[in-house]
Design a protein around this motif. Structure first.
Motif, PDB file in Angstrom:
ATOM      1  N   GLU A 139      34.768 -39.481 -64.073  1.00 22.59           N
ATOM      2  CA  GLU A 139      35.487 -40.297 -63.094  1.00 22.59           C
ATOM      3  C   GLU A 139      34.616 -40.869 -61.992  1.00 22.59           C
ATOM      4  OE1 GLU A 139      35.273 -36.255 -61.145  1.00 22.59           O
ATOM      5  OE2 GLU A 139      35.256 -37.076 -63.173  1.00 22.59           O
ATOM      6  N   TRP A 140      33.383 -40.362 -61.823  1.00 22.40           N
ATOM      7  CA  TRP A 140      32.665 -40.646 -60.582  1.00 22.40           C
ATOM      8  C   TRP A 140      32.174 -42.081 -60.454  1.00 22.40           C
ATOM      9  CZ3 TRP A 140      27.485 -41.943 -60.965  1.00 22.40           C
ATOM     10  CH2 TRP A 140      26.798 -41.515 -62.083  1.00 22.40           C
ATOM     11  N   SER A 141      32.143 -42.826 -61.543  1.00 20.55           N
ATOM     12  CA  SER A 141      31.847 -44.261 -61.420  1.00 20.55           C
ATOM     13  C   SER A 141      32.973 -45.122 -61.979  1.00 20.55           C
ATOM     14  CB  SER A 141      30.522 -44.598 -62.116  1.00 20.55           C
ATOM     15  OG  SER A 141      30.643 -44.473 -63.527  1.00 20.55           O
ATOM     16  N   GLY A 142      34.159 -44.559 -62.069  1.00 17.60           N
ATOM     17  CA  GLY A 142      35.288 -45.302 -62.638  1.00 17.60           C
ATOM     18  C   GLY A 142      35.369 -45.054 -64.124  1.00 17.60           C
ATOM     19  N   GLY A 143      34.584 -45.798 -64.878  1.00 23.75           N
ATOM     20  CA  GLY A 143      34.415 -45.544 -66.293  1.00 23.75           C
ATOM     21  C   GLY A 143      35.663 -45.730 -67.135  1.00 23.75           C
ATOM     22  N   MET A 144      35.730 -44.961 -68.206  1.00 28.34           N
ATOM     23  CA  MET A 144      36.804 -45.111 -69.184  1.00 28.34           C
ATOM     24  C   MET A 144      38.172 -44.841 -68.576  1.00 28.34           C
ATOM     25  SD  MET A 144      34.915 -43.237 -72.395  1.00 28.34           S
ATOM     26  CE  MET A 144      33.281 -43.746 -72.940  1.00 28.34           C
ATOM     27  N   ALA A 145      38.246 -43.870 -67.673  1.00 32.43           N
ATOM     28  CA  ALA A 145      39.526 -43.578 -67.021  1.00 32.43           C
ATOM     29  C   ALA A 145      40.011 -44.768 -66.227  1.00 32.43           C
ATOM     30  CB  ALA A 145      39.384 -42.356 -66.114  1.00 32.43           C
ATOM     31  N   ALA A 146      39.098 -45.452 -65.534  1.00 32.03           N
ATOM     32  CA  ALA A 146      39.483 -46.639 -64.770  1.00 32.03           C
ATOM     33  C   ALA A 146      39.990 -47.740 -65.693  1.00 32.03           C
ATOM     34  CB  ALA A 146      38.304 -47.134 -63.945  1.00 32.03           C
ATOM     35  N   TYR A 147      39.304 -47.960 -66.813  1.00 33.28           N
ATOM     36  CA  TYR A 147      39.758 -48.988 -67.764  1.00 33.28           C
ATOM     37  C   TYR A 147      41.175 -48.685 -68.249  1.00 33.28           C
ATOM     38  CZ  TYR A 147      35.265 -51.406 -68.180  1.00 33.28           C
ATOM     39  OH  TYR A 147      34.133 -52.149 -67.928  1.00 33.28           O
ATOM     40  N   LEU A 148      41.463 -47.424 -68.485  1.00 33.30           N
ATOM     41  CA  LEU A 148      42.815 -47.071 -68.925  1.00 33.30           C
ATOM     42  C   LEU A 148      43.849 -47.404 -67.857  1.00 33.30           C
ATOM     43  CD1 LEU A 148      42.152 -43.682 -70.762  1.00 33.30           C
ATOM     44  CD2 LEU A 148      42.875 -45.841 -71.809  1.00 33.30           C
ATOM     45  N   THR A 149      43.514 -47.150 -66.589  1.00 31.69           N
ATOM     46  CA  THR A 149      44.491 -47.466 -65.532  1.00 31.69           C
ATOM     47  C   THR A 149      44.755 -48.958 -65.435  1.00 31.69           C
ATOM     48  OG1 THR A 149      42.865 -47.687 -63.724  1.00 31.69           O
ATOM     49  CG2 THR A 149      43.700 -45.465 -64.198  1.00 31.69           C
ATOM     50  N   TYR A 150      43.796 -49.778 -65.831  1.00 35.01           N
ATOM     51  CA  TYR A 150      43.990 -51.228 -65.775  1.00 35.01           C
ATOM     52  C   TYR A 150      45.042 -51.713 -66.762  1.00 35.01           C
ATOM     53  CZ  TYR A 150      39.414 -51.256 -63.361  1.00 35.01           C
ATOM     54  OH  TYR A 150      38.362 -51.035 -62.500  1.00 35.01           O
ATOM     55  N   VAL A 151      45.272 -50.930 -67.822  1.00 35.53           N
ATOM     56  CA  VAL A 151      46.135 -51.427 -68.899  1.00 35.53           C
ATOM     57  C   VAL A 151      47.356 -50.550 -69.161  1.00 35.53           C
ATOM     58  CG1 VAL A 151      44.187 -52.574 -70.031  1.00 35.53           C
ATOM     59  CG2 VAL A 151      44.812 -50.242 -70.720  1.00 35.53           C
ATOM     60  N   ASN A 152      47.466 -49.407 -68.448  1.00 37.95           N
ATOM     61  CA  ASN A 152      48.591 -48.498 -68.736  1.00 37.95           C
ATOM     62  C   ASN A 152      49.569 -48.363 -67.567  1.00 37.95           C
ATOM     63  OD1 ASN A 152      47.432 -46.803 -66.842  1.00 37.95           O
ATOM     64  ND2 ASN A 152      46.860 -45.181 -68.280  1.00 37.95           N
ATOM     65  N   GLY A 153      49.504 -49.318 -66.656  1.00 36.53           N
ATOM     66  CA  GLY A 153      50.414 -49.262 -65.520  1.00 36.53           C
ATOM     67  C   GLY A 153      49.915 -48.386 -64.378  1.00 36.53           C
ATOM     68  N   GLY A 154      48.649 -48.006 -64.410  1.00 38.59           N
ATOM     69  CA  GLY A 154      48.072 -47.233 -63.319  1.00 38.59           C
ATOM     70  C   GLY A 154      48.144 -45.735 -63.493  1.00 38.59           C
ATOM     71  N   HIS A 155      48.554 -45.245 -64.662  1.00 37.82           N
ATOM     72  CA  HIS A 155      48.645 -43.806 -64.898  1.00 37.82           C
ATOM     73  C   HIS A 155      47.266 -43.195 -65.027  1.00 37.82           C
ATOM     74  CE1 HIS A 155      49.720 -39.941 -66.583  1.00 37.82           C
ATOM     75  NE2 HIS A 155      48.989 -40.204 -67.656  1.00 37.82           N
ATOM     76  N   PHE A 156      47.060 -42.013 -64.445  1.00 43.48           N
ATOM     77  CA  PHE A 156      45.794 -41.302 -64.598  1.00 43.48           C
ATOM     78  C   PHE A 156      46.003 -39.813 -64.341  1.00 43.48           C
ATOM     79  CE2 PHE A 156      46.040 -42.538 -60.148  1.00 43.48           C
ATOM     80  CZ  PHE A 156      45.644 -41.401 -59.463  1.00 43.48           C
ATOM     81  N   ILE A 157      45.009 -39.046 -64.719  1.00 40.88           N
ATOM     82  CA  ILE A 157      44.963 -37.609 -64.451  1.00 40.88           C
ATOM     83  C   ILE A 157      43.699 -37.344 -63.648  1.00 40.88           C
ATOM     84  CG2 ILE A 157      44.604 -35.330 -65.499  1.00 40.88           C
ATOM     85  CD1 ILE A 157      46.340 -36.250 -67.828  1.00 40.88           C
ATOM     86  N   GLU A 158      43.818 -36.606 -62.573  1.00 37.74           N
ATOM     87  CA  GLU A 158      42.661 -36.276 -61.752  1.00 37.74           C
ATOM     88  C   GLU A 158      41.800 -35.203 -62.433  1.00 37.74           C
ATOM     89  OE1 GLU A 158      41.258 -37.450 -59.249  1.00 37.74           O
ATOM     90  OE2 GLU A 158      42.693 -38.455 -57.923  1.00 37.74           O
ATOM     91  N   ALA A 159      40.514 -35.488 -62.529  1.00 42.51           N
ATOM     92  CA  ALA A 159      39.612 -34.481 -63.079  1.00 42.51           C
ATOM     93  C   ALA A 159      39.533 -33.257 -62.179  1.00 42.51           C
ATOM     94  CB  ALA A 159      38.221 -35.082 -63.261  1.00 42.51           C
ATOM     95  N   SER A 160      39.778 -33.452 -60.900  1.00 43.31           N
ATOM     96  CA  SER A 160      39.657 -32.358 -59.937  1.00 43.31           C
ATOM     97  C   SER A 160      40.959 -31.606 -59.702  1.00 43.31           C
ATOM     98  CB  SER A 160      39.168 -32.918 -58.597  1.00 43.31           C
ATOM     99  OG  SER A 160      40.062 -33.918 -58.112  1.00 43.31           O
ATOM    100  N   ASP A 161      41.997 -31.909 -60.474  1.00 42.75           N
ATOM    101  CA  ASP A 161      43.299 -31.250 -60.293  1.00 42.75           C
ATOM    102  C   ASP A 161      43.253 -29.845 -60.885  1.00 42.75           C
ATOM    103  OD1 ASP A 161      45.912 -30.451 -60.118  1.00 42.75           O
ATOM    104  OD2 ASP A 161      46.768 -32.214 -61.114  1.00 42.75           O
ATOM    105  N   LEU A 162      43.104 -28.843 -60.020  1.00 42.88           N
ATOM    106  CA  LEU A 162      42.968 -27.463 -60.488  1.00 42.88           C
ATOM    107  C   LEU A 162      44.285 -26.862 -60.953  1.00 42.88           C
ATOM    108  CD1 LEU A 162      40.507 -26.071 -57.776  1.00 42.88           C
ATOM    109  CD2 LEU A 162      39.983 -27.040 -60.026  1.00 42.88           C
TER     110      LEU A 162
END
Length: 437
Positions: A139-162
């Motif tokens: 996640e630290w430079s956006g990357g693949m997770a950011a690309y997914l948010t661009y096309v899935n309505g903004g859904h994401f999972i935090e890598a830091s969510d313990l």
């Protein structure tokens, strides 16, 4: 003395010019299990400097003078190659770097792209090379997770969510490989980047010998859990093959690697490591070694657990060398790091165990190189140089410009080597001499 030095320097320059290899031989090539350049073996003596384009930007967050100083320090240590980031995507995830090369639209940030141009020009001017990674699984430079948010309505999972299982984030990111819209956005940027002409030198990237290799991503993984692995693995391999092929179709002059951690990024499956690197468009293998992250050593008991970490490191290296031999390709220890004594983040603080670990890994790299391959060299993680944490909690915050090698989601000083870390620099300098033989 000055005059004598000038005469010698001039003579050496003329000799070097006369002996310069033909233009086509200025690129680093792969011949069997070796890296070669200009008819000679190329010892890969490297570090990670992800933030080079940021320093190279002619923007308030840039610092071209510092970039020059850092490259000069590295060259003085004997470093001949740096691994740098050529992509970063605007992201809602915690710990993502700013500024970035792009958001969800088709416009790319001219400041950072010109910063990359400037960095490559300075790297090339010093006779060094760069590996450019063009995406990120993390996640630290956006990357693949950011690309997914661009096309899935903004859904994401935090890598830091313990509160969630650790595997939830990599399982989420693995959707990237099977999302045509996200892949199309990433490929559009990739085409623009690889086909770019340097605004500083006027040279197309494809013709620039300062580039050692393109890399598909930083640490791409098929998934985090076994269930997601079974689903995503065919799509992951398709992405590896098609993306490498795309880069080669635009730039046939430079090497391409996947950027994989190796076994740690493949759920410990050797077949996955083989498949990741089997494509003829993947020129060499990579491995990343993180004894603390892998659980081989314990943060509060580094000395007590060091021997276990060292033994596992030797096995990890040997396993990947054996795989590289099977594939008849070189392999690079592309990332490795070790904490400071007592878990300190302070520049210049004790690094007794880190230095011992560096000697272990770098000696293996030198021994493998001198043996003729396939181990071609290493890049330590990472060069912090004169960068310093800006906040008491050692955390990166948006707007910070004192970039260091420890990425934004980590404490600034966790693994990086500062300009004040003299003993570690001596280990690196000795290794560079050993690699040059």
């Amino acid at each position: 003395m000055i005059g004598r030095r000038g005469v010698l320097a001039g003579g050496l320059a003329l000799t070097a010019l006369a002996a310069a290899p033909p233009a086509g031989d200025r690129f680093v090539r792969v011949e069997g299990q070796q890296l070669r350049r200009g008819g000679r073996r190329y010892p890969l003596i490297g570090t990670n400097l992800w933030y080079a384009a940021w320093l190279g930007a002619d923007r308030p967050y840039g610092n071209r003078a510092r970039l020059g100083r850092e490259l000069d320090r590295l060259k003085a240590l004997g470093i001949n190659t740096v691994r740098i980031l050529g992509a970063a995507e605007r992201s809602p995830l915690h710990g993502a770097v700013t500024p970035v090369f792009r958001g969800p639209g088709a416009e790319y940030d001219a400041g950072l792209l010109e910063g990359l141009d400037y960095a490559l020009a300075e790297i090339g001017r010093r006779g060094m090379t760069a590996t450019i990674y063009t995406n990120n699984f993390w996640e630290w430079s956006g990357g693949m997770a950011a690309y997914l948010t661009y096309v899935n309505g903004g859904h994401f999972i935090e890598a830091s969510d313990l509160s969630r299982p650790w595997t939830d984030f990599p399982d989420f990111v693995s959707d990237f490989y099977d999302n045509p819209q996200a892949l199309a956005l990433a490929n559009d940027y990739l085409r623009t980047l690889v086909a770019r002409t340097n605004s500083v030198t006027g040279k197309p990237y494809r013709d620039d010998p300062a580039i050692l290799a393109w890399q598909l991503a930083n640490e791409p993984r098929p998934a985090g859990s076994e269930a997601a692995f079974a689903r995503a693995y065919p799509h992951y391999l398709d992405w590896i093959r098609s993306t490498a092929r795309l880069i080669k179709s635009i730039d046939p002059n430079h090497l391409v690697s996947a950027g994989s951690e190796g076994l740690a990024g493949c759920l410990q499956k050797e077949a996955c490591v083989v498949d990741t690197n089997a494509s003829p468009d993947i020129d060499y293998l990579t491995m990343h070694i993180w004894p603390q992250n892998f659980g081989w050593v314990k943060r509060g008991a580094l000395a007590e657990t060091y021997d276990v970490g060292a033994a596992n490191t030797r096995t990890y290296i040997d396993t990947h060398v054996a795989i590289a031999k099977r594939l008849n390709k070189p392999v690079v220890i592309e990332e490795f790091g070790f904490p400071r004594d007592g878990g300190s983040f302070e520049p210049g603080s004790a690094t007794t165990l880190r230095d011992r670990y560096y000697r272990l890994v770098l000696s293996a790299a030198a021994d493998g190189y001198r043996a003729g391959g396939p181990l071609a060299g290493a890049n330590f993680w990472a060069w912090n140089g004169e960068g310093r944490a800006q906040h008491a909690d050692r955390r990166f915050q948006p707007g910070d410009t004192a970039f260091v090698g420890d990425p934004p989601q980590e404490p600034q000083g966790l693994y990086g080597v500062f300009d004040a870390d003299r003993s570690t620099q001596k280990v690196i300098r000795d290794w560079a001499r050993a690699m040059r033989g």
